[in-house]
Design a protein around this motif. Structure first.
Motif: not given
Lengths: 117, 117
Positions: B13-33
């Motif tokens: 990313v260029q300084e002062a610009e915006t960037v988005t980092l991706s993440c996907t997850y999989d869990t069988s738990e109903s509650d998580y952090y």
């Protein structure tokens, strides 16, 4: 308040040698963890402890042993080092498990870079 | 068991610009952090932001915000007004909220963020 400290910061071993990594925390945390970090694999849990005198296996426990004789210390041992154990090792601790969510924040040590030749 | 996937090994990313980092997850738990950790060249792991899965509102911390899509199991990190000091490895992590998880974090593979002046 030093937080989580790790000793040593760097170490080079020959195959077959043994060593112990020391983790210490001064936050009175119950839970402590040992992770290893390898390129492209993130951090993986080796062993963990839910309190003084208790330990349990994580995702990649083979070749490692741990002990938690004192609440503030968590030791990671390599009995017979292998080149596959070349990695960066992180210790972490957390106050408790459950709500509020801030309790679940893990505090990390600075890491130990271990090279096994 | 949980899995966390970061499909972008590197981003820039260029300084002062915006960037988005991706993440996907999989869990069988109903509650998580969910967490984003930053690891600068010093190796120190620093918590950037946390999200409780039961909260619909996306977490924000100054220039850092997340886009949490629970149904899609997606947890992206947006960094606004990027600064040179944001250059680091970023890890996404998942933690089941239940007591039997014992606080065991599952990490993604990491994304290296480069910030160009």
């Amino acid at each position: 308040n030093a937080g989580v400290t790790q000793t040593p910061k760097f170490r080079v071993l020959k195959t077959g040698q043994s060593m112990t990594l020391l983790c210490a925390q001064d936050m009175n945390h119950e839970y402590m963890y040992w992770y290893r970090q390898d390129p492209g694999m993130g951090l993986r849990l080796i062993h963990y402890s839910v309190g003084e005198g208790t330990t349990a296996k994580g995702e990649v426990p083979d070749g490692y042993n741990v002990s938690r004789l004192k609440k503030q210390n968590f030791l990671l041992g390599l009995e017979s080092a292998a080149p596959s154990q070349t990695s960066v090792y992180f210790c972490a601790s957390t106050k408790a498990i459950g709500a509020p969510s801030s309790y679940n924040e893990q505090f990390f040590g600075p890491g130990t870079r271990l090279t096994v030749l | 068991a949980q899995t966390v996937t970061q499909s972008q090994p590197e981003m820039s990313v260029q300084e002062a610009e915006t960037v988005t980092l991706s993440c996907t997850y999989d869990t069988s738990e109903s509650d998580y952090y969910l967490f984003w950790y930053k690891q600068p060249p010093s190796r120190q792991m620093i918590l950037v932001i946390r999200q409780e899965a039961y909260k619909q509102q996306n977490a924000t911390e100054n220039r850092f915000s997340v886009n949490f899509q629970k149904a899609a199991k997606s947890f992206s990190l947006k960094i606004s007004d990027s600064q040179l000091g944001d250059a680091a490895m970023y890890f996404c992590a998942c933690l089941p909220a239940g007591g039997t998880s014992y606080g065991k974090l599952t990490f993604g593979q990491g994304t290296i963020l480069t910030v160009h002046p």
